[in-house]
Motif scaffolding. Sequence first.
Motif, PDB file in Angstrom:
ATOM      1  N   ASP A  42       0.880  -1.165   0.000  1.00 23.24           N
ATOM      2  CA  ASP A  42       0.000   0.000   0.000  1.00 23.24           C
ATOM      3  C   ASP A  42       0.922   1.222   0.000  1.00 23.24           C
ATOM      4  O   ASP A  42       1.697   1.425   0.948  1.00 23.24           O
ATOM      5  CB  ASP A  42      -0.862  -0.048   1.268  1.00 23.24           C
ATOM      6  N   ILE A  43       0.848   2.023  -1.041  1.00 23.58           N
ATOM      7  CA  ILE A  43       1.814   3.122  -1.216  1.00 23.58           C
ATOM      8  C   ILE A  43       1.749   4.133  -0.068  1.00 23.58           C
ATOM      9  O   ILE A  43       2.745   4.793   0.226  1.00 23.58           O
ATOM     10  CB  ILE A  43       1.599   3.802  -2.598  1.00 23.58           C
ATOM     11  N   THR A  44       0.614   4.209   0.606  1.00 23.94           N
ATOM     12  CA  THR A  44       0.463   5.207   1.678  1.00 23.94           C
ATOM     13  C   THR A  44       1.314   4.869   2.903  1.00 23.94           C
ATOM     14  O   THR A  44       1.475   5.700   3.784  1.00 23.94           O
ATOM     15  CB  THR A  44      -1.009   5.343   2.144  1.00 23.94           C
ATOM     16  N   GLY A  51      -9.691   4.793  -5.761  1.00 28.13           N
ATOM     17  CA  GLY A  51      -8.429   4.074  -5.948  1.00 28.13           C
ATOM     18  C   GLY A  51      -7.311   4.622  -5.079  1.00 28.13           C
ATOM     19  O   GLY A  51      -7.504   4.975  -3.912  1.00 28.13           O
ATOM     20  N   VAL A  52      -6.134   4.700  -5.668  1.00 29.50           N
ATOM     21  CA  VAL A  52      -4.958   5.131  -4.907  1.00 29.50           C
ATOM     22  C   VAL A  52      -5.104   6.592  -4.448  1.00 29.50           C
ATOM     23  O   VAL A  52      -4.642   6.968  -3.368  1.00 29.50           O
ATOM     24  CB  VAL A  52      -3.665   4.882  -5.734  1.00 29.50           C
ATOM     25  N   ASP A  53      -5.776   7.395  -5.249  1.00 32.61           N
ATOM     26  CA  ASP A  53      -6.024   8.803  -4.922  1.00 32.61           C
ATOM     27  C   ASP A  53      -6.809   8.902  -3.605  1.00 32.61           C
ATOM     28  O   ASP A  53      -6.427   9.650  -2.687  1.00 32.61           O
ATOM     29  CB  ASP A  53      -6.825   9.404  -6.097  1.00 32.61           C
ATOM     30  N   PHE A  73       6.148   5.072  -7.199  1.00 41.49           N
ATOM     31  CA  PHE A  73       5.054   5.261  -8.161  1.00 41.49           C
ATOM     32  C   PHE A  73       4.038   4.132  -8.034  1.00 41.49           C
ATOM     33  O   PHE A  73       4.432   2.958  -7.986  1.00 41.49           O
ATOM     34  CB  PHE A  73       5.586   5.185  -9.598  1.00 41.49           C
ATOM     35  N   PRO A  74       2.739   4.444  -8.092  1.00 40.16           N
ATOM     36  CA  PRO A  74       1.748   3.385  -8.314  1.00 40.16           C
ATOM     37  C   PRO A  74       1.693   3.097  -9.823  1.00 40.16           C
ATOM     38  O   PRO A  74       2.376   3.782 -10.598  1.00 40.16           O
ATOM     39  CB  PRO A  74       0.444   4.041  -7.847  1.00 40.16           C
ATOM     40  N   ALA A  75       0.903   2.111 -10.211  1.00 38.79           N
ATOM     41  CA  ALA A  75       0.753   1.797 -11.644  1.00 38.79           C
ATOM     42  C   ALA A  75      -0.277   2.757 -12.244  1.00 38.79           C
ATOM     43  O   ALA A  75      -1.462   2.440 -12.372  1.00 38.79           O
ATOM     44  CB  ALA A  75       0.321   0.345 -11.805  1.00 38.79           C
ATOM     45  N   GLY A  81      -5.868   1.456 -13.274  1.00 40.11           N
ATOM     46  CA  GLY A  81      -7.059   1.086 -12.514  1.00 40.11           C
ATOM     47  C   GLY A  81      -8.299   1.540 -13.272  1.00 40.11           C
ATOM     48  O   GLY A  81      -8.576   1.066 -14.378  1.00 40.11           O
ATOM     49  N   VAL A  82      -9.001   2.500 -12.687  1.00 45.41           N
ATOM     50  CA  VAL A  82     -10.239   3.015 -13.293  1.00 45.41           C
ATOM     51  C   VAL A  82      -9.979   3.566 -14.704  1.00 45.41           C
ATOM     52  O   VAL A  82     -10.852   3.479 -15.579  1.00 45.41           O
ATOM     53  CB  VAL A  82     -10.823   4.126 -12.380  1.00 45.41           C
ATOM     54  N   TYR A  83      -8.805   4.120 -14.960  1.00 43.99           N
ATOM     55  CA  TYR A  83      -8.512   4.715 -16.276  1.00 43.99           C
ATOM     56  C   TYR A  83      -8.246   3.672 -17.359  1.00 43.99           C
ATOM     57  O   TYR A  83      -8.125   4.020 -18.537  1.00 43.99           O
ATOM     58  CB  TYR A  83      -7.350   5.711 -16.185  1.00 43.99           C
ATOM     59  N   CYS A 143       3.297  -1.881  -6.455  1.00 42.60           N
ATOM     60  CA  CYS A 143       2.118  -2.529  -7.017  1.00 42.60           C
ATOM     61  C   CYS A 143       1.166  -2.917  -5.899  1.00 42.60           C
ATOM     62  O   CYS A 143       1.598  -3.340  -4.831  1.00 42.60           O
ATOM     63  CB  CYS A 143       2.523  -3.784  -7.785  1.00 42.60           C
ATOM     64  N   PHE A 144      -0.116  -2.787  -6.173  1.00 43.69           N
ATOM     65  CA  PHE A 144      -1.108  -3.098  -5.147  1.00 43.69           C
ATOM     66  C   PHE A 144      -1.466  -4.581  -5.179  1.00 43.69           C
ATOM     67  O   PHE A 144      -1.662  -5.191  -4.146  1.00 43.69           O
ATOM     68  CB  PHE A 144      -2.347  -2.228  -5.385  1.00 43.69           C
ATOM     69  N   SER A 145      -1.530  -5.160  -6.381  1.00 37.49           N
ATOM     70  CA  SER A 145      -1.927  -6.570  -6.486  1.00 37.49           C
ATOM     71  C   SER A 145      -0.708  -7.440  -6.789  1.00 37.49           C
ATOM     72  O   SER A 145       0.276  -6.973  -7.388  1.00 37.49           O
ATOM     73  CB  SER A 145      -2.959  -6.745  -7.608  1.00 37.49           C
ATOM     74  N   GLY A 196      -0.677  -9.808  -8.929  1.00 38.94           N
ATOM     75  CA  GLY A 196      -0.621  -9.974 -10.387  1.00 38.94           C
ATOM     76  C   GLY A 196       0.164  -8.855 -11.045  1.00 38.94           C
ATOM     77  O   GLY A 196       1.026  -9.098 -11.908  1.00 38.94           O
ATOM     78  N   ASP A 197      -0.120  -7.621 -10.637  1.00 42.26           N
ATOM     79  CA  ASP A 197       0.618  -6.477 -11.200  1.00 42.26           C
ATOM     80  C   ASP A 197       2.095  -6.561 -10.807  1.00 42.26           C
ATOM     81  O   ASP A 197       2.993  -6.284 -11.619  1.00 42.26           O
ATOM     82  CB  ASP A 197       0.046  -5.153 -10.692  1.00 42.26           C
ATOM     83  N   ALA A 198       2.356  -6.938  -9.566  1.00 41.51           N
ATOM     84  CA  ALA A 198       3.752  -7.032  -9.096  1.00 41.51           C
ATOM     85  C   ALA A 198       4.530  -8.050  -9.930  1.00 41.51           C
ATOM     86  O   ALA A 198       5.699  -7.819 -10.273  1.00 41.51           O
ATOM     87  CB  ALA A 198       3.787  -7.401  -7.616  1.00 41.51           C
TER      88      ALA A 198
END
Length: 199
Positions: free
Chosen positions: A33-35, A55-57, A136-138, A142-144, A180-182, A184-186
């Motif tokens: 979790d980037i936070t 999302g991350v925002d 950096f997050p990815a 996500g939503v975009y 990365c949050f997931s 799979g992404d990692a």
Amino acid sequence: MSSLKHPLAQKQIDITDNQGDEHVVTLTVIQADITTLPLDAIVNAANSSLLGGGGVDGAIHRAAGKELVEYCRTLDGCPTGDAKISPGFKLPAQYVIHTVGPVWHGGSQGEPELLASCYRNSIQLTVDNDITSIAFPAISTGVYGYPIEQATEIAIGSVIDSVKQAAQSGSAIEEVVFCCFSAGDAAIYQKKLETIKER
Ligand code: ADP
């Protein structure tokens, strides 16, 4: 080496600047979790209002506290591909760099260039603010809706190009973390970092 626990992959970029000085920048992939990251700066995948979202925002605004949105009101928004900086307030990170990724419309509407410019402009802000470590997050994935494989290639390629450029203008950057949050992404980031060719 990374200052963070459990790096999944790492790559060192060796740069010689115009003065002949050597810089080493470590790129690290983690799942987190980037936070929670105690780095100089974390990057927010914001929307152009900079007034918070999902999302991350949303996670960054919740963790930073309401002073963040109050500060962001003074920044007057941010165009897609650009980046603006704020304090981190209650976050462990000292700064938040807010960048606005492109919405994916199929890839022929400038999305790759805009996504690359998010990474480039965020790294540029490290020069003016003496930032040595950044996560950096990815962005946009996500939503975009940006496809993760293509976004990962751009993220890593643009960061490598940008840290090389930034070293020429006095950047103190030492560590760039792809958070990365997931799982799979990692795994995708890990594979790309291990195989990407330096340009
Ligand atoms: P965008 O609108 O740019 O697509 P999102 O926030 O919807 O932004 O998603 C961007 C990426 O951030 C996605 O990979 C998502 O899984 C990830 N993400 C969401 N929450 C967090 C978090 N707390 N830490 C790190 N990454 C996160």
